[in-house]
Write an enzyme that holds these catalytic residues in place. Structure first.
Site, PDB file in Angstrom:
ATOM      1  CB  THR A  27      -0.909   0.049   1.240  1.00  0.00           C
ATOM      2  OG1 THR A  27      -0.089   0.044   2.417  1.00  0.00           O
ATOM      3  CG2 THR A  27      -1.857  -1.122   1.287  1.00  0.00           C
ATOM      4  CB  ALA A  60       2.619  -0.011   6.702  1.00  0.00           C
ATOM      5  CB  VAL A  86       8.902  -0.179   7.915  1.00  0.00           C
ATOM      6  CG1 VAL A  86       8.985   1.344   7.787  1.00  0.00           C
ATOM      7  CG2 VAL A  86       8.351  -0.570   9.277  1.00  0.00           C
ATOM      8  CE  LYS A  87       5.711   0.583  -1.058  1.00  0.00           C
ATOM      9  NZ  LYS A  87       4.355   0.548  -1.655  1.00  0.00           N
ATOM     10  CB  VAL A  88      12.195   3.064   3.883  1.00  0.00           C
ATOM     11  CG1 VAL A  88      13.157   4.233   3.976  1.00  0.00           C
ATOM     12  CG2 VAL A  88      11.795   2.569   5.260  1.00  0.00           C
TER      13      VAL A  88
END
Length: 218
Positions: A27, A60, A86-88
């Site tokens: 997402t 996310a 965790v999307k970075v």
């Protein structure tokens, strides 16, 4: 190859999960906004709702662009659910954050990757996934599949464990092509996955089988 669905729509996620081939969800803020999910508390709750539908990883995304902000947001996201990744973003402070998260046992997805060099940095920093945006490269007349191939070669050369997550998938042939060249994961709309079901000879054959059955059993 893992199949992720790229959406924040719970109905589509449920449909993909029921198909039996879904391995996770990606997402981003744009997809959240598309579903009318706004406000920090609502967004965090929505991530948990997604995790309660699927069995696999749920990416996310942080919205901060500085190291301290990404760390703070990332730790909060990771605490939501064990399935959260965790999307970075692929920026300088993002690479620093990837290393921090890797050192502290938090899984990550490095997003907005458009070059082999960026993918190499992400792997060096310990990213769990790297997301080259195949479709967006194709949109500007650049060979997105070639980027996937370059990353695959580099990762294989040095035995990086970072998984190549082919993102910005536009259609079913993108899925097939990415599978051919060794992407570990694809993420795209439900239509790109369901498109794999379709072949006119399947439809013709099934119609004939049913017709023949009806003749002998009416």
């Amino acid at each position: 190859m893992k199949f992720f669905i790229d959406t924040a729509n719970l109905d589509q996620i449920k449909e993909a999960q029921e198909l039996g081939v879904l391995d996770g969800v990606t997402t981003n803020p744009s997809l959240m906004a598309k579903e009318g999910i706004t406000g920090k508390d609502n967004i965090l709750k929505h991530y948990v709702d997604i995790c309660n539908i699927v069995d696999g990883d749920v990416s996310a995304e942080v919205v901060a662009t500085d190291f301290a902000g990404m760390v703070k947001e990332g730790e909060e996201l990771a605490e939501l659910h064990e399935q959260i990744v965790v999307k970075v973003p692929m920026i300088k402070d993002g690479v620093k954050a990837l290393k921090y998260f890797s050192d502290n046992g938090i899984r990550t997805n490095c997003t907005l990757v458009f070059s082999a060099g960026q993918a190499l940095l992400a792997a060096k920093a310990g990213a769990t996934y790297v997301s080259p945006f195949l479709g967006r490269l194709d949109d500007i007349s650049t060979d997105g599949l070639n980027l996937i191939s370059e990353i695959r070669l580099i990762y294989d050369n040095y035995e990086f464990e970072t998984q190549i997550l082919a993102a910005s998938i536009r259609h079913t042939m993108h899925v097939i092509d990415c599978a051919k060249i060794g992407a570990d994961v694809m993420t795209g709309p439900l239509s790109s996955i369901e498109g794999l079901l379709k072949h006119p000879l399947t439809d013709i054959g099934l119609a004939q089988f049913l017709k023949d059955y009806a003749k002998g059993n009416s």
